[in-house]
Design a protein around this motif. Structure first.
Motif, PDB file in Angstrom:
ATOM      1  N   GLN A 157       0.853  -1.176   0.000  1.00 39.02           N
ATOM      2  CA  GLN A 157       0.000   0.000   0.000  1.00 39.02           C
ATOM      3  C   GLN A 157       0.895   1.234   0.000  1.00 39.02           C
ATOM      4  O   GLN A 157       1.986   1.200   0.567  1.00 39.02           O
ATOM      5  CB  GLN A 157      -0.848   0.022   1.287  1.00 39.02           C
ATOM      6  N   GLY A 158       0.441   2.263  -0.621  1.00 38.21           N
ATOM      7  CA  GLY A 158       1.226   3.494  -0.568  1.00 38.21           C
ATOM      8  C   GLY A 158       2.212   3.615  -1.708  1.00 38.21           C
ATOM      9  O   GLY A 158       2.728   4.687  -1.965  1.00 38.21           O
ATOM     10  N   MET A 159       2.463   2.506  -2.394  1.00 37.79           N
ATOM     11  CA  MET A 159       3.320   2.625  -3.578  1.00 37.79           C
ATOM     12  C   MET A 159       2.528   3.338  -4.677  1.00 37.79           C
ATOM     13  O   MET A 159       1.304   3.319  -4.683  1.00 37.79           O
ATOM     14  CB  MET A 159       3.753   1.243  -4.061  1.00 37.79           C
ATOM     15  N   SER A 160       3.238   3.937  -5.605  1.00 41.13           N
ATOM     16  CA  SER A 160       2.546   4.719  -6.626  1.00 41.13           C
ATOM     17  C   SER A 160       1.958   3.819  -7.705  1.00 41.13           C
ATOM     18  O   SER A 160       2.334   2.647  -7.829  1.00 41.13           O
ATOM     19  CB  SER A 160       3.516   5.699  -7.252  1.00 41.13           C
ATOM     20  N   ILE A 161       1.059   4.404  -8.488  1.00 39.74           N
ATOM     21  CA  ILE A 161       0.420   3.659  -9.574  1.00 39.74           C
ATOM     22  C   ILE A 161       1.473   3.169 -10.569  1.00 39.74           C
ATOM     23  O   ILE A 161       1.355   2.086 -11.132  1.00 39.74           O
ATOM     24  CB  ILE A 161      -0.633   4.541 -10.264  1.00 39.74           C
ATOM     25  N   ALA A 162       2.517   3.973 -10.763  1.00 35.17           N
ATOM     26  CA  ALA A 162       3.570   3.573 -11.702  1.00 35.17           C
ATOM     27  C   ALA A 162       4.182   2.234 -11.288  1.00 35.17           C
ATOM     28  O   ALA A 162       4.636   1.463 -12.121  1.00 35.17           O
ATOM     29  CB  ALA A 162       4.645   4.644 -11.776  1.00 35.17           C
ATOM     30  N   HIS A 163       4.202   1.962  -9.976  1.00 35.01           N
ATOM     31  CA  HIS A 163       4.759   0.690  -9.506  1.00 35.01           C
ATOM     32  C   HIS A 163       3.711  -0.399  -9.412  1.00 35.01           C
ATOM     33  O   HIS A 163       3.900  -1.496  -9.904  1.00 35.01           O
ATOM     34  CB  HIS A 163       5.386   0.878  -8.108  1.00 35.01           C
ATOM     35  N   LYS A 164       2.605  -0.073  -8.760  1.00 35.13           N
ATOM     36  CA  LYS A 164       1.689  -1.171  -8.406  1.00 35.13           C
ATOM     37  C   LYS A 164       0.478  -1.281  -9.329  1.00 35.13           C
ATOM     38  O   LYS A 164      -0.334  -2.180  -9.180  1.00 35.13           O
ATOM     39  CB  LYS A 164       1.246  -1.043  -6.955  1.00 35.13           C
ATOM     40  N   GLY A 165       0.374  -0.352 -10.307  1.00 31.97           N
ATOM     41  CA  GLY A 165      -0.740  -0.431 -11.254  1.00 31.97           C
ATOM     42  C   GLY A 165      -2.060  -0.072 -10.616  1.00 31.97           C
ATOM     43  O   GLY A 165      -2.128   0.470  -9.507  1.00 31.97           O
ATOM     44  N   LYS A 166      -3.131  -0.400 -11.398  1.00 34.33           N
ATOM     45  CA  LYS A 166      -4.472  -0.038 -10.944  1.00 34.33           C
ATOM     46  C   LYS A 166      -5.439  -1.109 -11.411  1.00 34.33           C
ATOM     47  O   LYS A 166      -5.355  -1.570 -12.542  1.00 34.33           O
ATOM     48  CB  LYS A 166      -4.853   1.311 -11.575  1.00 34.33           C
ATOM     49  N   PRO A 167      -6.355  -1.520 -10.553  1.00 29.89           N
ATOM     50  CA  PRO A 167      -7.260  -2.611 -10.943  1.00 29.89           C
ATOM     51  C   PRO A 167      -8.343  -2.179 -11.935  1.00 29.89           C
ATOM     52  O   PRO A 167      -9.089  -2.996 -12.444  1.00 29.89           O
ATOM     53  CB  PRO A 167      -7.891  -3.027  -9.612  1.00 29.89           C
ATOM     54  N   ASP A 168      -8.477  -0.884 -12.198  1.00 35.76           N
ATOM     55  CA  ASP A 168      -9.435  -0.422 -13.205  1.00 35.76           C
ATOM     56  C   ASP A 168      -8.812   0.757 -13.949  1.00 35.76           C
ATOM     57  O   ASP A 168      -7.673   1.128 -13.676  1.00 35.76           O
ATOM     58  CB  ASP A 168     -10.760  -0.008 -12.549  1.00 35.76           C
ATOM     59  N   ASN A 169      -9.569   1.343 -14.869  1.00 31.61           N
ATOM     60  CA  ASN A 169      -9.020   2.464 -15.657  1.00 31.61           C
ATOM     61  C   ASN A 169      -9.453   3.823 -15.112  1.00 31.61           C
ATOM     62  O   ASN A 169      -9.360   4.820 -15.815  1.00 31.61           O
ATOM     63  CB  ASN A 169      -9.449   2.328 -17.115  1.00 31.61           C
ATOM     64  N   ILE A 170      -9.941   3.842 -13.902  1.00 30.83           N
ATOM     65  CA  ILE A 170     -10.412   5.116 -13.357  1.00 30.83           C
ATOM     66  C   ILE A 170      -9.251   5.870 -12.704  1.00 30.83           C
ATOM     67  O   ILE A 170      -8.686   5.416 -11.717  1.00 30.83           O
ATOM     68  CB  ILE A 170     -11.550   4.901 -12.345  1.00 30.83           C
ATOM     69  N   ALA A 171      -8.923   6.996 -13.296  1.00 29.08           N
ATOM     70  CA  ALA A 171      -7.776   7.764 -12.807  1.00 29.08           C
ATOM     71  C   ALA A 171      -8.185   8.638 -11.621  1.00 29.08           C
ATOM     72  O   ALA A 171      -7.420   8.811 -10.674  1.00 29.08           O
ATOM     73  CB  ALA A 171      -7.217   8.634 -13.919  1.00 29.08           C
ATOM     74  N   MET A 172      -9.358   9.228 -11.702  1.00 26.36           N
ATOM     75  CA  MET A 172      -9.776  10.117 -10.617  1.00 26.36           C
ATOM     76  C   MET A 172     -11.293  10.229 -10.621  1.00 26.36           C
ATOM     77  O   MET A 172     -11.925  10.160 -11.670  1.00 26.36           O
ATOM     78  CB  MET A 172      -9.153  11.505 -10.820  1.00 26.36           C
ATOM     79  N   ARG A 173     -11.870  10.373  -9.434  1.00 27.40           N
ATOM     80  CA  ARG A 173     -13.328  10.525  -9.329  1.00 27.40           C
ATOM     81  C   ARG A 173     -13.663  11.667  -8.405  1.00 27.40           C
ATOM     82  O   ARG A 173     -12.945  11.941  -7.444  1.00 27.40           O
ATOM     83  CB  ARG A 173     -13.947   9.257  -8.755  1.00 27.40           C
ATOM     84  N   PHE A 174     -14.768  12.315  -8.690  1.00 26.71           N
ATOM     85  CA  PHE A 174     -15.295  13.344  -7.789  1.00 26.71           C
ATOM     86  C   PHE A 174     -16.799  13.132  -7.668  1.00 26.71           C
ATOM     87  O   PHE A 174     -17.472  12.855  -8.667  1.00 26.71           O
ATOM     88  CB  PHE A 174     -15.062  14.750  -8.358  1.00 26.71           C
ATOM     89  N   ASP A 175     -17.293  13.268  -6.473  1.00 26.45           N
ATOM     90  CA  ASP A 175     -18.738  13.204  -6.245  1.00 26.45           C
ATOM     91  C   ASP A 175     -19.117  14.382  -5.373  1.00 26.45           C
ATOM     92  O   ASP A 175     -18.552  14.571  -4.294  1.00 26.45           O
ATOM     93  CB  ASP A 175     -19.123  11.894  -5.549  1.00 26.45           C
TER      94      ASP A 175
END
Lengths: 288, 159, 804
Positions: free
Chosen positions: C168-186
């Protein structure tokens, strides 16, 4: 990195065509196209770069009998400001006025515009409807050989012409328009000039008592070359330009062209514009 | 090695002899060989006018010109215009009318405007706009540039 | 300044505020003497070039740089393998400067060369051999967000295919992302269900906003140099030098104290230089490896390919009102094409949200958004920061709602426009507010009501040219934006023995005229002419901290900071004068280079003389002051509520067009603008900002379109990416509403971004007025308009996507 081995700036036509004999020569005139294309690596300069700027036989705009002769080195600005052209060939002035920008008009030459053979070349459409011929020089033996070729047969594809590698375009010849001659040019774009045509249209002919004869129609940016529209011309020939005829001819024009989709427009839109603008131009001609 | 060629020409009123790469454009020669950096690279394709210079009295895009083609010709750059008292009025007009923001297009604009004012001493707004159509500006929206050139032409009317 | 000859006994009051003051650096720029980064060369300098991906989405199987390294004149060739200490960069730390194992977009950086000349560097790039294994390209954000879509940043797997459970805490460049959502706002205020229930009329439409890019006339570049002790000197075009100083230090793993950034004059910014891009870090790597200064400049094509863009947005807006014209609710869903990596573009919903929630009184508002990864170019910040996109939708619906209830669109707007003293559902507090003045002024000056009526009546008359008029308004931060821990700016001010001032400000100059406005504000306090000021604003080793040029904040924040330092200097000077001449400080003032009697204007002493007396005495002193201004704004809470700016700017613009129905060509004939700018400080400068912004908005509306097909940019040049040229500009009539903001410097508010925001929306309304056809997709290029006029445009509908 380049095979370029020689730079040559001849001061006479003989020197130039002599140099062209082996065919491995890139010709430099105004440079507005060759400079960026070669810098970007899209055009490779051949063994010799020949700068034809210093050849006096390639300059000038003159009346020779019943023809206006424009030297290959005449710049777009020189052409559009020349009294002979302004008096006899206003349609060419119109096209020159829509050519690129002032800086490019000041450098770009008519010879260069013809040899580039761009489907959207701005001067080519009026030259086609004015029945212009290309004047070529070469040195097959030890002697200068010159001949002319109708511009309508000169282009074979984008950037491709019937000029051989050993030939030099020395100028264009345009017959003096006869009494009653009308000609119109329209370049479709959102800017006055600095724009590549989405389509362009030239129409010319002799208008007597509302009837158009010797009809010439040419379209730009709808085919691999700037092109005369034979079916549209045929439909126009000898016709009285009333509303029904104009609509019929415009529809034939739309069906005659076979444009492509590119970043500037789709084929569908180009065909629509050929129809709408042909109609608009013919209405103008009818009112001439 | 790339092919070199010696040329001799007049640059801003001074005779120059330089050896240039035959494939080099005039813009690169001015900036990199001669070291005059007032002429700007904006696109390299004649679409932006930032590199406008005057050759034999007409304005050209120096990026569309081979350096060797300067041979024997009379070349003026923004630095040459800066020594021309007649151009002072034009430059001052640009300053006074707020025609300069980031300023990157300004040398090319002034070179083109100067050429235009030589052809049309008292241009109207439409004439100036057409004259500057080959020069892009992203900051000003052109209005103050057009105002500056029109005002400069108008100023010459009243002695 | 030499004022020794001045003998006047009485100095008349004078002010620089509101005058037309020429930009201080204009004479240098107009004579071609200004040295931009392109014009600077250091001795021993090498030239850096970057090899970019030949594929859109692919695995990098191998890179062979041996031939490039062997080329004479090449000093350094680097790939990711050569920089084991690469750290992820960007807003979401989701990529490395030199890509590792995978390329995700056309611009991706694979290798870099430093060589004796640009030509050699370019030749070396051609010798680098890269083997790729193509992956499917995801170029549509609607595809990218579908469940099961291929991932742009997949989580890494071990050689045996097993999932690597990274910390946890590693960046996306290292650990990737389980979906394609870069950022969300509600975001929510009120209750849209209730709002809809109270509505008499509801409209819902989908709007589509396109890719455009900044097109700064000066291409990107930088020069990096390491000194013998490993300290870094960078010549950079950044708009945020102090934030970047810290960030570059992180990427180089060194103390920020060892980084110095000098900002040469910049050939345009517009928000493009707010993030650190790979080329800047790569240039540093090259300089570090070569132990020589390395200069890197883009070509124009590279500038198109590898610069940030404005973020493309798909937007579905549902809004309603009562029959009496009261707005009831707005419900908004947006989907943003983030591109392959995350830059500031992903955070534009911060600003869009303000328009959705607070442009007019909105009792109930609900906004959900996602920025999704694709293989397209990645979007950054661009003048207006999402507000052009948001306003495009909102202001079209204002017209459409008015039409539905049969109310005059002007009356409808005025009924819902706010007054000073109101606080919006999002917590924005409008201390000064010229909104209604903007609407009525723009309408009156353009004769909006009459023309709108006549155009609509003339719509069906013969002739191919149809005239239209349309209006739109905007709300934008005008007193900074408290995004970072501090939104402040520092000033150091010193006066010499001749009453000249050196103003050392943290605020960067990017062509907007900040140096001139700040000098005016200082002169206003110190009673000096503008020529008495020298501005130093481009060297982190000298200038005090500033958060950067963004959010239309410089005049407001740096202005208040400069005034603070000048007031301190003034107070010191007056104290000295009062003591020396035996009078009270508050009876003195500074004017025209003199200390004067405040009441009469009578000269007490020449300022320079007083300063020399102060300096050359037993207890020698100089006048040198510092000031740090922090605006009284607050950070938003977790629900994005809060008064994030110290002031808000308003504007209304009326656009007039001629539509050629034969060709679809839309000609913008006139723009009438009314802008609440607080107060005009430099009339010349503010007109220039507005006019430039209007024309940038015109390009967004009509001509500019960065065409991306399957991740490939089709028009990376000025030939086919069409900036507006001089003959195309509209007539412009600009009015200023001076609401005299209580917190603003001399009453002024920020205005840098405002003028671009409304144009596209107003143009859409004008085309509808001209033709009766409403267009929901930008830009309004001839073909698009022609198709719409001929019923060839299928109605857009994007079904709002909702996550769990």
């Amino acid at each position: 990195m380049t095979e370029l081995k020689h730079y040559f700036a001849p001061t006479s036509l003989d020197q130039a065509v002599e140099c062209l004999k082996d065919g491995d020569v890139t010709i430099l005139a105004g440079g507005t196209d060759l400079t960026p294309q070669s810098q970007a690596g899209r055009v490779k300069i051949k063994h010799t770069l020949m700068n034809i700027r210093h050849i006096p036989q390639l300059t000038g705009i003159t009346l020779e009998g019943r023809e206006i002769h424009i030297g290959a080195l005449a710049t777009i600005t020189e052409i559009m400001e020349h009294p002979l052209v302004r008096q006899h060939l206003p349609v060419l002035v119109e096209a020159c006025d829509h050519f690129a920008s002032d800086q490019i008009r000041n450098a770009g030459t008519i010879g260069g515009n013809i040899c580039n053979a761009s489907p959207a070349g701005d001067t080519l459409i009026p030259l086609l409807v004015l029945d212009a011929s290309v004047e070529l020089a070469s040195m097959p033996e030890a002697k200068l050989y010159r001949h002319t070729m109708p511009l309508s047969t000169f282009f074979v594809g984008p950037g491709k012409t019937r000029k051989s590698l050993c030939e030099l375009v020395t100028g264009v010849r345009i017959p003096l328009p006869e009494q009653g001659h009308v000609a119109r040019f329209f370049k479709l774009g959102t800017r006055p000039a600095l724009d590549i045509s989405t389509i362009s249209i030239g129409v010319a002919g002799t208008l007597r008592d509302g009837v158009l004869s010797n009809a010439r129609v040419a379209f730009g940016a709808v085919a691999p070359t700037p092109t005369r529209a034979a079916q549209t011309e045929q439909a126009l020939e000898g016709q009285r330009l009333d509303a029904a005829t104009i609509e019929k001819v415009a529809a034939i024009a739309r069906d005659e062209v076979k444009p492509i989709d590119d970043v500037r427009a789709t084929a569908w839109y180009r065909k629509e514009m050929i129809h709408n603008i042909t109609k608009r131009i013919l209405s103008h001609v009818a009112q001439a | 090695m790339s092919l070199k060629h010696d040329i001799e020409f007049t640059l801003n009123g001074v005779k120059r002899r330089v050896s240039v790469d035959v494939t080099m454009n005039a813009l690169a020669m001015l900036r990199e060989v001669i070291g005059l950096t007032g002429t700007k690279y904006g696109c390299g394709e004649g679409e932006c006018g930032a590199c406008t210079i005057q050759v034999d009295g007409v304005s050209l895009n120096s990026c569309l010109m081979f350096a060797v083609d300067c041979d024997g010709r009379n070349v003026t750059t923004i630095e040459g215009l800066a020594n021309d008292s007649k151009a002072d009025a034009l430059r001052e007009s640009f300053v006074e009318h707020g025609a300069v923001q980031c300023g990157f297009c300004t040398p090319g604009m002034i070179m083109q405007a100067d050429h235009m004012l030589h052809k049309h001493a008292h241009p109207d707004e439409a004439c100036v706009k057409r004259g500057l159509e080959g020069n892009l500006c992203r900051c000003t929206g052109y209005k103050k540039i057009v105002d500056a050139v029109v005002a400069c032409g108008a100023a010459e009317v009243t002695p | 300044m030499n004022v020794a000859e001045k003998k006047a006994r009485v100095i008349e009051p004078d002010s620089l505020i509101g005058k037309r003051i020429p930009k201080m650096d204009a004479p240098e720029k107009a004579s071609g003497r200004t040295r931009y980064i392109h014009d600077i060369n250091l001795s021993g300098q090498l030239y850096g070039k970057i090899l970019r991906s030949a594929r859109i989405h692919a695995l990098i199987k191998s890179i062979d740089v041996s031939a490039a390294r062997a080329l004479p004149g090449v000093h350094v060739v680097i790939t990711a393998a050569d920089i084991p200490d690469q750290r992820p960069i960007g807003v979401a730390k989701d990529h490395f400067p030199l890509k590792v194992g995978r390329v995700r977009s056309q611009r991706d950086e694979i290798a870099a060369v430093a060589a004796e000349s640009e030509e050699i560097a370019e030749a070396a790039l051609k010798l680098i051999k890269v083997e790729y294994e193509d992956l499917p390209v995801i170029s549509n954000p609607e595809d990218a967000i579908k469940p099961g879509a291929a991932l742009i940043h997949p989580e890494p797997h071990g050689a045996d295919g097993s999932h690597l459970h990274l910390k946890q805490g590693m960046s996306i460049a290292h650990k990737g992302k389980p979906d394609n959502i870069a950022m969300r706002f509600d975001y929510v205020h009120g209750d849209v269900v209730q709002g809809e229930a109270e509505s008499d009329v509801v409209v819902e439409d989908t709007f589509k906003l396109h890719y455009v890019t900044h097109c700064c006339m000066g291409v990107s570049g930088m020069i990096a140099e390491f000194d013998a002790s490993g300290n870094v000197l960078m010549y950079s075009n950044t708009q945020v030098p102090f934030l970047h100083k810290r960030e570059f230090a992180e990427y180089l793993n060194i103390d920020p104290a060892r980084i110095r950034i000098i900002q040469p004059p910049i050939g345009g910014g517009f928000g493009s230089k707010l993030d650190i891009y790979p080329f800047e870090v790569i240039c540093l790597y090259l300089a570090r490896a070569a132990k020589r200064p390395v200069k890197m400049l883009f070509t124009r094509e590279e500038e198109f390919l590898a610069s940030p863009t404005r973020q493309p947005v798909l937007l579905t807006l549902r809004s309603g009102c009562k029959k009496d014209g009261t707005l009831t609710f707005r419900q908004v869903h947006t989907l943003h094409d983030n591109g392959a990596y995350t830059s500031w573009g992903a955070t534009t919903p911060f600003v869009m949200m303000q328009t959705f929630s607070s442009l007019y009184r909105v009792p109930h508002c609900d906004y959900h958004t996602a920025a999704v990864y694709t293989n397209n170019p990645y979007a950054g910040s661009f003048r207006g920061y999402g507000n052009l996109q948001a306003t495009f939708a909102i202001e079209q619906h204002m017209d459409m709602l008015a039409e539905k209830i049969g109310m005059d669109p002007l009356e409808f707007r005025l009924k819902n426009a706010q007054d000073a003293g109101e606080v919006t559902g999002q917590g924005m507090s409008f201390k000064s507010c010229g909104f209604k003045d903007c609407i009525t002024t723009a309408a009156k000056r353009s004769d909006y009501a009459r023309k709108a009526r006549e155009n609509a009546a003339n719509r069906d008359k013969p002739g191919n040219i149809k005239r239209g008029i349309g209006m739109a308004s905007m709300l934008h931060v005008g007193g900074g934006a408290k995004i970072y821990p501090s939104d402040g700016c520092g000033t150091i001010l010193k006066m010499d023995d001749f009453a000249n001032v050196t103003l050392i400000t943290g605020a960067s100059e990017i062509g907007q005229g900040s140096e001139t406005v700040l000098s005016q504000l200082v002169c206003e306090e110190l009673g000096l002419p503008i020529s008495a000021v020298t501005v130093v604003n481009n060297d982190t080793a000298i200038t005090p901290w500033d958060v950067g040029v963004h959010a239309s904040r410089t005049t407001f924040i740096a202005g208040n900071s400069a005034i603070g330092a000048a007031k301190k200097a003034k107070s010191k000077i007056l104290a000295v004068a009062a003591k020396k001449y035996g009078t009270a400080e508050d009876e003195l003032d500074l004017r025209g280079g003199f200390v004067i009697q405040a009441a009469s204007g009578e000269v007490v002493v020449e300022l320079s003389k007083l300063l020399r007396n102060l300096h050359f005495q037993d207890k020698a002193e100089l006048v040198m002051t510092t000031f740090y201004y922090e605006p009284p704004s607050v950070h938003q809470d977790k629900g994005f509520k809060g008064d994030v700016s110290a002031a808000y700017a308003w504007g209304s613009q009326v656009v007039e067009v001629e539509v050629d129905t034969d060709t679809g060509i839309v000609r913008m004939t006139k723009v009438t603008g009314a802008h609440d700018v607080g107060r005009v400080l430099n009339r010349l400068g503010i007109e220039g900002q507005i006019e430039g912004g209007v024309v940038m908005g015109q390009g967004y509306a009509l001509t500019e379109d960065l065409l991306i097909q399957n991740g490939v940019m089709k028009n990376p040049n000025f030939r086919d990416y069409k900036l507006v040229t001089a003959p195309e500009i509209p007539e412009m009539d600009i009015a200023f509403i001076e609401s005299m903001d209580g917190e603003g410097p001399q009453g002024a508010k920020g205005v840098g971004e405002a003028p671009s925001i409304c144009i596209a929306a107003a143009t859409a309304n004008a085309i509808a007025n001209a033709t009766g056809v409403r267009m929901f997709e930008l830009p309004f290029t001839p073909e698009k308009v022609y198709r719409a006029l001929h019923g060839q445009t299928p109605k857009l509908y994007w079904k709002p996507w909702k996550a769990e």
